[in-house]
Design a protein around this motif. Structure first.
Motif, PDB file in Angstrom:
ATOM      1  N   ALA A 172      56.448  56.035  95.642  1.00 54.44           N
ATOM      2  CA  ALA A 172      58.076  56.306  95.260  1.00 54.44           C
ATOM      3  C   ALA A 172      58.046  55.867  93.926  1.00 54.44           C
ATOM      4  O   ALA A 172      58.129  54.811  93.410  1.00 54.44           O
ATOM      5  N   LYS A 173      58.298  57.025  93.087  1.00 53.16           N
ATOM      6  CA  LYS A 173      58.461  56.874  91.595  1.00 53.16           C
ATOM      7  C   LYS A 173      60.126  57.019  91.469  1.00 53.16           C
ATOM      8  O   LYS A 173      60.697  58.175  91.421  1.00 53.16           O
ATOM      9  N   PRO A 174      60.794  55.888  91.009  1.00 52.45           N
ATOM     10  CA  PRO A 174      62.234  55.686  90.888  1.00 52.45           C
ATOM     11  C   PRO A 174      62.573  56.505  89.388  1.00 52.45           C
ATOM     12  O   PRO A 174      61.453  56.752  88.755  1.00 52.45           O
ATOM     13  N   GLY A 175      63.747  57.200  89.288  1.00 50.90           N
ATOM     14  CA  GLY A 175      63.996  57.976  88.127  1.00 50.90           C
ATOM     15  C   GLY A 175      64.434  56.993  87.101  1.00 50.90           C
ATOM     16  O   GLY A 175      65.344  57.148  86.330  1.00 50.90           O
ATOM     17  N   ILE A 176      63.560  56.118  86.529  1.00 53.15           N
ATOM     18  CA  ILE A 176      63.627  55.426  85.369  1.00 53.15           C
ATOM     19  C   ILE A 176      62.431  55.490  84.567  1.00 53.15           C
ATOM     20  O   ILE A 176      61.257  55.649  85.150  1.00 53.15           O
ATOM     21  N   CYS A 177      62.577  54.988  83.414  1.00 49.79           N
ATOM     22  CA  CYS A 177      61.253  55.307  82.323  1.00 49.79           C
ATOM     23  C   CYS A 177      61.090  53.693  82.026  1.00 49.79           C
ATOM     24  O   CYS A 177      62.019  53.052  81.659  1.00 49.79           O
ATOM     25  N   VAL A 178      59.952  53.304  81.893  1.00 47.26           N
ATOM     26  CA  VAL A 178      59.453  52.165  81.678  1.00 47.26           C
ATOM     27  C   VAL A 178      58.404  51.998  80.504  1.00 47.26           C
ATOM     28  O   VAL A 178      57.466  52.776  80.489  1.00 47.26           O
ATOM     29  N   SER A 179      58.427  51.246  79.342  1.00 49.24           N
ATOM     30  CA  SER A 179      57.712  51.142  78.384  1.00 49.24           C
ATOM     31  C   SER A 179      56.750  50.248  78.576  1.00 49.24           C
ATOM     32  O   SER A 179      56.970  48.934  78.823  1.00 49.24           O
ATOM     33  N   THR A 180      55.199  50.656  78.889  1.00 46.88           N
ATOM     34  CA  THR A 180      54.435  49.660  79.090  1.00 46.88           C
ATOM     35  C   THR A 180      54.138  48.735  78.027  1.00 46.88           C
ATOM     36  O   THR A 180      53.908  47.679  78.381  1.00 46.88           O
ATOM     37  N   ALA A 181      54.346  49.003  76.752  1.00 50.66           N
ATOM     38  CA  ALA A 181      54.045  48.123  75.606  1.00 50.66           C
ATOM     39  C   ALA A 181      55.198  47.090  75.744  1.00 50.66           C
ATOM     40  O   ALA A 181      55.052  45.771  75.574  1.00 50.66           O
ATOM     41  N   TYR A 184      54.285  44.498  78.810  1.00 46.39           N
ATOM     42  CA  TYR A 184      53.316  43.675  78.249  1.00 46.39           C
ATOM     43  C   TYR A 184      54.107  42.644  77.369  1.00 46.39           C
ATOM     44  O   TYR A 184      53.686  41.366  77.496  1.00 46.39           O
ATOM     45  N   GLY A 185      54.782  43.123  76.513  1.00 41.06           N
ATOM     46  CA  GLY A 185      55.443  42.218  75.432  1.00 41.06           C
ATOM     47  C   GLY A 185      56.302  41.250  75.792  1.00 41.06           C
ATOM     48  O   GLY A 185      56.546  40.228  75.382  1.00 41.06           O
ATOM     49  N   ARG A 186      56.693  41.674  77.086  1.00 44.08           N
ATOM     50  CA  ARG A 186      57.952  40.687  77.546  1.00 44.08           C
ATOM     51  C   ARG A 186      57.036  39.596  78.708  1.00 44.08           C
ATOM     52  O   ARG A 186      57.873  38.807  79.113  1.00 44.08           O
ATOM     53  N   TYR A 187      55.931  40.053  78.959  1.00 44.88           N
ATOM     54  CA  TYR A 187      55.150  38.975  80.036  1.00 44.88           C
ATOM     55  C   TYR A 187      54.958  37.739  79.606  1.00 44.88           C
ATOM     56  O   TYR A 187      54.518  37.646  78.460  1.00 44.88           O
ATOM     57  N   LEU A 248      53.275  47.576  96.598  1.00 45.65           N
ATOM     58  CA  LEU A 248      53.202  46.819  95.253  1.00 45.65           C
ATOM     59  C   LEU A 248      53.770  47.748  94.101  1.00 45.65           C
ATOM     60  O   LEU A 248      53.839  48.978  94.502  1.00 45.65           O
ATOM     61  N   MET A 249      54.056  47.269  93.177  1.00 43.68           N
ATOM     62  CA  MET A 249      54.344  48.268  91.868  1.00 43.68           C
ATOM     63  C   MET A 249      53.045  48.503  91.303  1.00 43.68           C
ATOM     64  O   MET A 249      52.191  47.792  91.194  1.00 43.68           O
ATOM     65  N   SER A 250      52.649  49.680  90.805  1.00 47.64           N
ATOM     66  CA  SER A 250      51.611  50.257  90.117  1.00 47.64           C
ATOM     67  C   SER A 250      51.487  50.060  88.811  1.00 47.64           C
ATOM     68  O   SER A 250      52.557  50.321  88.116  1.00 47.64           O
ATOM     69  N   GLY A 251      50.691  49.496  87.925  1.00 47.15           N
ATOM     70  CA  GLY A 251      50.386  49.247  86.703  1.00 47.15           C
ATOM     71  C   GLY A 251      51.892  48.800  86.101  1.00 47.15           C
ATOM     72  O   GLY A 251      52.269  47.716  86.787  1.00 47.15           O
ATOM     73  N   SER A 252      52.604  48.799  85.000  1.00 47.90           N
ATOM     74  CA  SER A 252      53.783  48.419  84.460  1.00 47.90           C
ATOM     75  C   SER A 252      54.906  48.973  85.090  1.00 47.90           C
ATOM     76  O   SER A 252      56.014  48.898  84.559  1.00 47.90           O
ATOM     77  N   GLY A 253      54.640  49.799  86.095  1.00 44.10           N
ATOM     78  CA  GLY A 253      55.754  50.564  86.874  1.00 44.10           C
ATOM     79  C   GLY A 253      56.140  51.876  86.272  1.00 44.10           C
ATOM     80  O   GLY A 253      55.557  52.288  85.218  1.00 44.10           O
TER      81      GLY A 253
END
Length: 293
Positions: A172-181, A184-187, A248-253
Motif C-alpha cells: 500500500a503506497k499512500p499518495g505522499i512523498c517522503v525524502s529519504t535524506a 535519516y536526518g531526523r532519526y 511494516l513500512m519499507s525503507g524510509s517509506g
C-alpha cells in the motif's frame, strides 16, 4: 557469445524485513543493518544500442529522464568507465510506484548495469558491477543480486541469507512523498527504544519458519515517518485487522506492506484496503522471490 543490439531486463522491487540505523558515519552516511527481500513486482528496462549519446524515456510523465535519473547515471558510468563509443536508448516501463521505499530507481540502475554489460559483452564480474552500483546508490548492489540479504555498511555490503519462505506481499503506497535524506536526518538513535531482532529473523529464515520471521518485522525509521504521516500507521493497522501476519513500512517509506502465506488472503486484504483507502493509497499484491534472474 552472439552479439545483440537490444534487450530487456526485469528490475525487481524490494522490501525491508528489518531496518536498523546504528550510527552516523564520518563520511556523512548512516551505518545500517537491514534484511532486504526481493519481490516479483518489477519494472521492465529496455536497452538498445544507438549512435550518439544516452537517451531515456518512461511511461510516467512525472519521471525525470535526464541525468538526475539513476538509470541514465548508471548508463553514463558504464559508458565512461568502459570507454563505450556508442550511445544507448533506455525505455523504462514503470510498475513500481515512484518514491515508495521499494528501490524502484535503484532497481532500474541495476538493470542498466546488467543490460549494458551484456549488450557490449564487457565481461564485468558481479563484484565489479556491484562496485559501480554502490558508487551511485546504496540499494543498487542488492538490486543486482536480489533474493534475501543482510545489508550492512551503508547498505552496500551484502551477506546472503536463507531464502525467505514463499509468501505474498500486500503493498500500500499512500499518495505522499517522503525524502529519504530528511528521514535519516531526523532519526534520533538515542530516542529509539525498539530495535530489530536481526539474529532472531535469521534463525527463523534458517528454520524456514515464516511466523518467526514475520513477528520480528521492525523498521526504526517508522519512528520518524509514521509520526509525520499518520496514514502510514492507519494502513498498517488496517492490514493487520484484515488478516496479514504482520505489517511494516519499507525503507524510509511511505509504502506499507503486509505478509500472508496464501494468495487468497492477500487478495482479500488488498480488496478491503482498496475500499477503505480509495484515492488515498495504491494497493498491489506481490510475491517474494528466492532469486532474481
Amino acid at each position: 557469445m552472439m552479439s545483440v543490439d537490444a534487450l530487456q531486463v526485469k528490475a525487481y522491487a524490494k522490501i525491508n524485513i528489518t531496518l536498523d540505523v546504528l550510527h552516523k558515519r564520518a563520511d556523512g552516511y548512516h551505518e545500517v543493518s537491514m534484511i532486504m527481500q526481493a519481490i516479483d513486482l518489477h519494472d521492465t528496462v529496455s536497452l538498445k544500442k544507438q549512435n550518439g549519446d544516452i537517451t531515456v524515456e518512461a511511461n510516467i510523465p512525472a519521471l525525470a529522464c535526464d541525468d538526475s535519473n539513476l538509470a541514465c547515471r548508471a548508463a553514463r558510468l558504464v559508458k565512461e568507465n568502459c570507454h563505450i563509443a556508442e550511445g544507448v536508448h533506455i525505455v523504462l516501463d514503470k510498475q513500481i510506484p515512484l518514491a515508495a521505499g521499494l528501490a524502484g530507481g535503484s532497481s532500474n540502475a541495476a538493470a542498466v548495469l546488467k543490460g549494458m554489460n551484456q549488450l557490449w559483452q564487457l565481461g564485468l564480474s558481479q563484484a565489479e558491477l556491484e562496485a559501480l552500483g554502490a558508487s551511485l546508490g546504496s540499494d543498487i548492489p542488492f538490486c543486482l543480486r536480489g533474493g534475501t540479504m543482510l545489508a550492512t555498511g551503508r547498505g552496500e555490503i551484502l551477506t546472503p541469507l536463507p531464502a525467505m519462505p514463499c509468501c505474498y506481499v500486500v503493498l500500500a503506497k499512500p499518495g505522499i512523498c517522503v525524502s529519504t535524506a530528511r528521514v535519516y536526518g531526523r532519526y534520533r538513535s538515542a530516542e529509539q527504544v525498539v530495535h530489530p531482532d536481526t539474529q532472531g529473523v535469521i534463525a527463523g529464515l534458517e528454520r524456514q519458519d515464516l511466523p518467526a520471521v514475520t513477528q520480528r518485522l521492525c523498521n526504526v525509521l517508522e519512528s520518524v515517518t509514521v509520526t509525520e504521516y499518520p496514514l502510514i500507521d492507519e494502513l498498517k493497522q488496517s492490514m493487520k485487522r484484515y488478516g496479514v501476519m504482520n505489517s511494516l513500512m519499507s525503507g524510509s517509506g511511505p509504502t506499507v506492506f503486509g505478509l500472508t502465506p496464501d494468495l487468497e488472503r492477500a487478495n482479500y486484504v488488498a480488496d478491503r484496503l482498496g475500499s477503505q483507502f480509495k484515492d488515498k493509497a495504491d494497493i498491489r499484491v506481490a510475491k517474494t522471490l528466492a532469486r532474481v534472474e
